[in-house]
Design a protein around this motif. Structure first.
Motif, PDB file in Angstrom:
ATOM      1  N   TYR A   1       0.833  -1.206   0.000  1.00  0.00           N
ATOM      2  CA  TYR A   1       0.000   0.000   0.000  1.00  0.00           C
ATOM      3  C   TYR A   1       0.867   1.255   0.000  1.00  0.00           C
ATOM      4  CZ  TYR A   1       0.617  -0.462   5.132  1.00  0.00           C
ATOM      5  OH  TYR A   1       1.125  -0.616   6.394  1.00  0.00           O
TER       6      TYR A   1
ATOM      7  N   ARG B   1      -1.054   7.197  -1.284  1.00  0.00           N
ATOM      8  CA  ARG B   1      -2.239   7.642  -2.013  1.00  0.00           C
ATOM      9  C   ARG B   1      -3.482   6.831  -1.642  1.00  0.00           C
ATOM     10  NH1 ARG B   1      -1.273   8.213  -8.234  1.00  0.00           N
ATOM     11  NH2 ARG B   1      -0.101   6.274  -7.993  1.00  0.00           N
ATOM     12  N   GLN B   2      -3.333   5.932  -0.675  1.00  0.00           N
ATOM     13  CA  GLN B   2      -4.469   5.209  -0.124  1.00  0.00           C
ATOM     14  C   GLN B   2      -4.768   5.755   1.275  1.00  0.00           C
ATOM     15  OE1 GLN B   2      -2.422   1.286  -1.650  1.00  0.00           O
ATOM     16  NE2 GLN B   2      -4.492   0.760  -0.954  1.00  0.00           N
TER      17      GLN B   2
ATOM     18  N   ASN C   1     -12.816   9.267  -1.218  1.00  0.00           N
ATOM     19  CA  ASN C   1     -11.744   9.312  -2.218  1.00  0.00           C
ATOM     20  C   ASN C   1     -12.402   9.237  -3.580  1.00  0.00           C
ATOM     21  OD1 ASN C   1      -9.491   8.342  -4.017  1.00  0.00           O
ATOM     22  ND2 ASN C   1      -8.365   8.313  -2.091  1.00  0.00           N
TER      23      ASN C   1
ATOM     24  N   ASN D   1     -11.369   7.864  -6.122  1.00  0.00           N
ATOM     25  CA  ASN D   1     -11.294   6.456  -6.486  1.00  0.00           C
ATOM     26  C   ASN D   1     -11.769   5.670  -5.263  1.00  0.00           C
ATOM     27  OD1 ASN D   1     -10.286   3.731  -6.718  1.00  0.00           O
ATOM     28  ND2 ASN D   1      -8.953   4.422  -8.374  1.00  0.00           N
TER      29      ASN D   1
ATOM     30  N   ARG E   1     -12.111   2.693  -4.218  1.00  0.00           N
ATOM     31  CA  ARG E   1     -11.321   1.614  -3.617  1.00  0.00           C
ATOM     32  C   ARG E   1     -10.085   2.149  -2.898  1.00  0.00           C
ATOM     33  NH1 ARG E   1     -12.122  -2.463  -8.704  1.00  0.00           N
ATOM     34  NH2 ARG E   1     -13.695  -3.827  -7.779  1.00  0.00           N
ATOM     35  N   ARG E   2      -9.476   3.202  -3.436  1.00  0.00           N
ATOM     36  CA  ARG E   2      -8.330   3.808  -2.747  1.00  0.00           C
ATOM     37  C   ARG E   2      -8.736   4.378  -1.396  1.00  0.00           C
ATOM     38  NH1 ARG E   2      -3.467   4.908  -5.610  1.00  0.00           N
ATOM     39  NH2 ARG E   2      -3.629   4.584  -7.870  1.00  0.00           N
TER      40      ARG E   2
ATOM     41  N   ALA F   1      -6.274   0.665   3.865  1.00  0.00           N
ATOM     42  CA  ALA F   1      -5.228   0.001   3.086  1.00  0.00           C
ATOM     43  C   ALA F   1      -4.662  -1.236   3.762  1.00  0.00           C
ATOM     44  CB  ALA F   1      -4.102   0.994   2.791  1.00  0.00           C
TER      45      ALA F   1
ATOM     46  N   VAL G   1      -6.421  -1.635  -7.896  1.00  0.00           N
ATOM     47  CA  VAL G   1      -6.171  -0.232  -8.227  1.00  0.00           C
ATOM     48  C   VAL G   1      -5.836  -0.139  -9.716  1.00  0.00           C
ATOM     49  CG1 VAL G   1      -4.601   1.718  -7.872  1.00  0.00           C
ATOM     50  CG2 VAL G   1      -5.375   0.385  -5.913  1.00  0.00           C
TER      51      VAL G   1
ATOM     52  N   ARG H   1      -3.273  -3.783  -4.486  1.00  0.00           N
ATOM     53  CA  ARG H   1      -2.549  -3.357  -3.292  1.00  0.00           C
ATOM     54  C   ARG H   1      -2.844  -4.329  -2.154  1.00  0.00           C
ATOM     55  NH1 ARG H   1      -1.142   1.985  -4.791  1.00  0.00           N
ATOM     56  NH2 ARG H   1      -0.609   1.624  -6.962  1.00  0.00           N
TER      57      ARG H   1
END
Length: 327
Positions: free
Chosen positions: A177, A180-181, A188, A190, A192-193, A197, A204, A229
């Motif tokens: 990870y 950026r997570q 977020n 994104n 999933r991000r 983590a 990703v 990740r």
């Protein structure tokens, strides 16, 4: 060679640690918006690579290590940095915020002679991978993208296998990870991000395939990429699923990489027959380590696994680039 580091995140701090005692390089200055005492603390104590053995003294806007004084700036705009006054040869741009020609060029405007990114830059910056196409560097190139850790791992694998001729390739990177997570579930763009983590295996999206196509035009529309990740703080495993134009054996594939590791790619790729796991790769300086125990072939379809330390291996290539620029 007089260098400055812009951005003291994971890569910037690791480069600082590794370069501070390099006799050919003088670390003159660093720039990061964090407070100086916090910066010194994060240089000294690292959760992945352990405690920095040298004493760090904070003196106003300087840090001192073994009688070496390094200026510390906290500027958001690189154009305001005194690179000309400090006679900076190369800026290591490690913030991730200045990866286009225009933005990275702010360091040149400030007086630096060259800029070496710590990532795959925009299309208007030459993508030059050490050990692959560094010979394309010319005197008029002032901003260099050395790719990223995944690019430096993958390009050598594809190039070597393309000697057999690749029909298609899918690359899946199981990666530790990153910053950026999120540590805990949070908003977020994104989705999933934004999930915790350290608690999940998280797919990703990445654009690694675009870099492969830039570097190897023959791979246009032949390569796909993805990343997952995983809940570890360091290390990565690249899984290559490749169709070739002819049938091969696992022994033949492994021999290709053994020869490469011992000859033209020595120091760039490595090969192992040991049953290693990701923790065993921590601190490894290679761009990738081919795991021969996991090579598998059915007819003309092969799968290959390569390990890499996403921080230490990549900073090793950046240090190699400094050697090129110093020569």
């Amino acid at each position: 060679m007089r260098i400055a580091i812009n951005g003291m995140g994971r890569i910037g701090r690791l480069l600082f640690r590794r370069l501070i005692d390099d006799e050919k390089i003088e670390v003159v200055a660093v720039n990061d918006i964090m407070p100086v005492d916090n910066l010194a603390y994060l240089i000294k104590y690292d959760s992945v690579y352990g405690t920095f053995a040298k004493n760090i003294i904070i003196e106003n806007q300087y840090v001192e290590i073994q009688n070496k004084k390094i200026a510390v700036f906290q500027k958001e705009d690189p154009e305001t940095l005194p690179w000309e006054e400090l006679d900076i040869d190369v800026v290591l741009e490690c913030s991730g915020n200045f990866s286009t020609k225009e933005k990275a060029g702010k360091h040149l405007t400030a007086g630096a002679k060259k800029v070496l990114l710590s990532t795959t830059g925009a299309d208007d910056i030459p993508l030059l991978i050490y050990g692959f196409n560094q010979s394309r560097l010319t005197d008029d190139i002032n901003i260099i993208s050395p790719g990223g850790c995944m690019t430096n791992c993958s390009i050598h694998v594809l190039y070597i296998l393309n000697s057999i001729s690749i029909i298609s390739a899918h690359i899946n990177i199981l990666h530790s990870y990153t910053s950026r997570q999120e540590l805990v579930d949070a908003p977020n763009k994104n989705f999933r991000r934004g999930r915790a983590a350290a608690e999940s295996v998280i797919p990703v999206e990445i654009d690694l395939h675009k870099s492969m196509e830039r570097l190897m035009p023959a791979m246009q529309n032949k390569v796909a990429s993805s990343s997952i990740r995983v809940p570890v703080a360091n290390g990565a495993m690249a899984f290559f699923s490749i169709q070739l134009h002819e049938e091969v054996t696992a022994e033949h594939i492994n021999l290709l990489f053994k020869k490469a590791a011992n000859n033209s790619y020595k120091g760039i790729i490595d090969y192992t027959d040991e049953p290693v796991v990701s923790l065993d790769i921590k601190g490894n300086t290679h761009s990738c380590v081919i795991d021969g125990t996991l090579t598998s072939v059915i007819g003309n379809h092969c799968t290959i696994v390569a390990w890499f330390d996403n921080e230490y291996g990549f900073t090793s290539r950046m240090i190699d680039w400094l050697g090129v620029l110093h020569s």
